[in-house]
Design a protein around this motif. Structure first.
Motif, short mmCIF file in Angstrom:
data_model
loop_
_atom_site.label_atom_id
_atom_site.label_comp_id
_atom_site.label_asym_id
_atom_site.label_seq_id
_atom_site.Cartn_x
_atom_site.Cartn_y
_atom_site.Cartn_z
N GLY A 126 -55.73 -95.65 -71.40
CA GLY A 126 -54.70 -94.88 -71.02
C GLY A 126 -54.99 -93.26 -71.82
N VAL A 259 -49.01 -94.89 -73.37
CA VAL A 259 -49.21 -95.96 -72.48
C VAL A 259 -50.25 -97.08 -73.36
CG1 VAL A 259 -50.85 -96.66 -70.65
CG2 VAL A 259 -49.13 -94.86 -70.41
N PRO A 264 -47.74 -99.42 -69.48
CA PRO A 264 -47.17 -98.37 -68.84
C PRO A 264 -46.11 -98.75 -68.27
CG PRO A 264 -49.29 -99.49 -68.09
CD PRO A 264 -48.94 -100.26 -69.19
N ALA A 309 -49.15 -93.12 -66.54
CA ALA A 309 -48.80 -94.48 -66.63
C ALA A 309 -49.27 -95.27 -65.21
CB ALA A 309 -47.42 -94.82 -67.23
N SER A 388 -51.33 -102.63 -74.15
CA SER A 388 -51.03 -102.10 -72.99
C SER A 388 -50.86 -103.21 -71.79
CB SER A 388 -51.87 -100.82 -72.61
OG SER A 388 -53.30 -101.51 -72.29
#
Length: 395
Positions: A126, A259, A264, A309, A388
């Motif tokens: 991210g 993120v 996300p 994201a 994530s």
């Protein structure tokens, strides 16, 4: 590692400046080449549409190339195209050079994001994407006003500025990004295009389209939305745009970190809802400079967190296919930009200059609803790298 990511971001800074600075020089192009301002605006449309169509095609066509070769080819084409734009003797040839610039941009940005995700461990993807996407946000904050100022007497100087930026990125990538991780073994054409029929991928790209359609519907007509606060004062408008640009950078950086921490899905749903709420309040927030400054900070802060994201969501679907997936994200992004001009214009005609941001609210809520319907939380493993992770389900 950080230097490599920043060099990739220099390329996206050049691409972002090229894509957005045109709006600031349209009257000069109109006068110089004897076309209407609305006709000159087609420079933006052809660039966005060419980018949207070509990004997945080029990702497939260059699948077997080394990533360094792909990056350098993209920057060479992009830089040459902008030099040709600066030299274009008539409007027809200028439009052709904008298509050529889109070829370079459409090849570069998805590849740069894919390289960024390959340079770092999964738990930092991210932030890596945020760094590369940061080039686009810095272009909003710095590149566009700088390019507009440089070209205030001659629009061709602006195109030479973009050419110089592209050349600098080419030199930096060529010198510092050797020894990049090799791409995954290339599957056949049918397998490579399989994501186009995957409902999870379609849901993600449709979300990207709606997010950028919503955001650009207001941003393209920001002058109209902000008129009650600025009263036509260019210095006030410049201040609002500067604040918007600064918080775009902050939103991109923040988006990368959250993120990596929460995934996300959380970012898209939370920041997307905040963005929709700000758009809903814009008709009242834009009545004074104080509240307009607040809106100019909150909207890009939330919007660019979502923008980070979106590609992170796609990459997590199938990391080996990251270049193609990111090219689809870029296509959806630019289709949203291309459609936003007409959407905003229609919204102003129907709702009026004060209330047209309601259209952005509705579109962003549609994006949030689609993301909610096509994603769900995964049971989080204990490893840090899985923070994530998320699972996509069919809507």
């Amino acid at each position: 590692m950080r230097l490599r990511l920043l060099l990739l971001a220099l390329g996206t800074f050049a691409v972002g400046t090229d894509g957005m600075v045109i709006a600031g020089i349209l009257p000069l192009v109109s006068d110089d080449l004897d076309v209407s301002v609305s006709a000159a605006g087609q420079m933006i449309t052809v660039f966005a549409l060419a980018y949207a169509v070509l990004a997945p095609v080029l990702a497939t066509a260059t699948a077997k190339w080394s990533r360094l070769h792909t990056l350098l080819t993209a920057l060479a084409v992009f830089t040459a195209a902008n030099a040709l734009s600066a030299l274009a003797p008539d409007f027809g040839l200028l439009l052709a050079t904008r298509v050529l610039a889109a070829v370079g941009a459409a090849l570069y940005t998805p590849t740069a994001n894919a390289v960024a995700t390959a340079l770092v461990p999964p738990e930092r993807r991210g932030r890596a994407i945020a760094t590369v996407m940061g080039g686009l946000t810095v272009a909003t904050a710095l590149g566009v006003p700088l390019g507009t100022w440089i070209g205030r007497t001659d629009w061709r100087l602006t195109m030479w500025l973009v050419t110089a930026l592209g050349a600098a990125a080419f030199a930096g990538v060529g010198l510092m990004l050797r020894g990049l991780p090799a791409p995954q073994p290339s599957p056949g054409l049918r397998a490579r295009l399989a994501p186009l029929t995957n409902t999870r991928v379609l849901g993600a790209t449709a979300t990207t389209f709606l997010v950028f359609l919503a955001a650009q519907t207001v941003f393209i007509y920001y002058t109209v939305a902000a008129a009650p606060a600025t009263h036509g004062d260019q210095s006030r408008l410049t201040l609002l745009l500067l604040v918007s640009g600064v918080f775009s950078v902050a939103g991109s950086s923040l988006g990368g970190r959250v993120v990596d921490r929460w995934g996300p899905r959380v970012v898209i749903l939370t920041a997307g809802t905040v963005s929709a709420a700000v758009s809903l309040a814009l008709p009242w927030l834009m009545q004074s400079m104080t509240t307009a400054l607040i809106a100019s900070a909150l909207n890009p802060l939330a919007g660019w967190a979502v923008a980070v994201a979106l590609p992170a969501r796609l990459v997590s679907l199938d990391p080996p296919s990251a270049p193609l997936l990111l090219s689809l994200n870029s296509s959806a992004l630019y289709l949203g930009v291309a459609a936003a001009g007409g959407t905003g214009s229609a919204a102003i005609a129907v709702l009026g200059e004060r209330l047209f941001p309601f259209t952005s609210t509705a579109l962003m809520l549609c994006a949030v609803a689609l993301a909610a319907a096509t994603t769900r939380r995964a049971v989080a493993p204990s490893t840090r790298g899985a923070r994530s992770a998320f699972v996509l389900t069919k809507s």
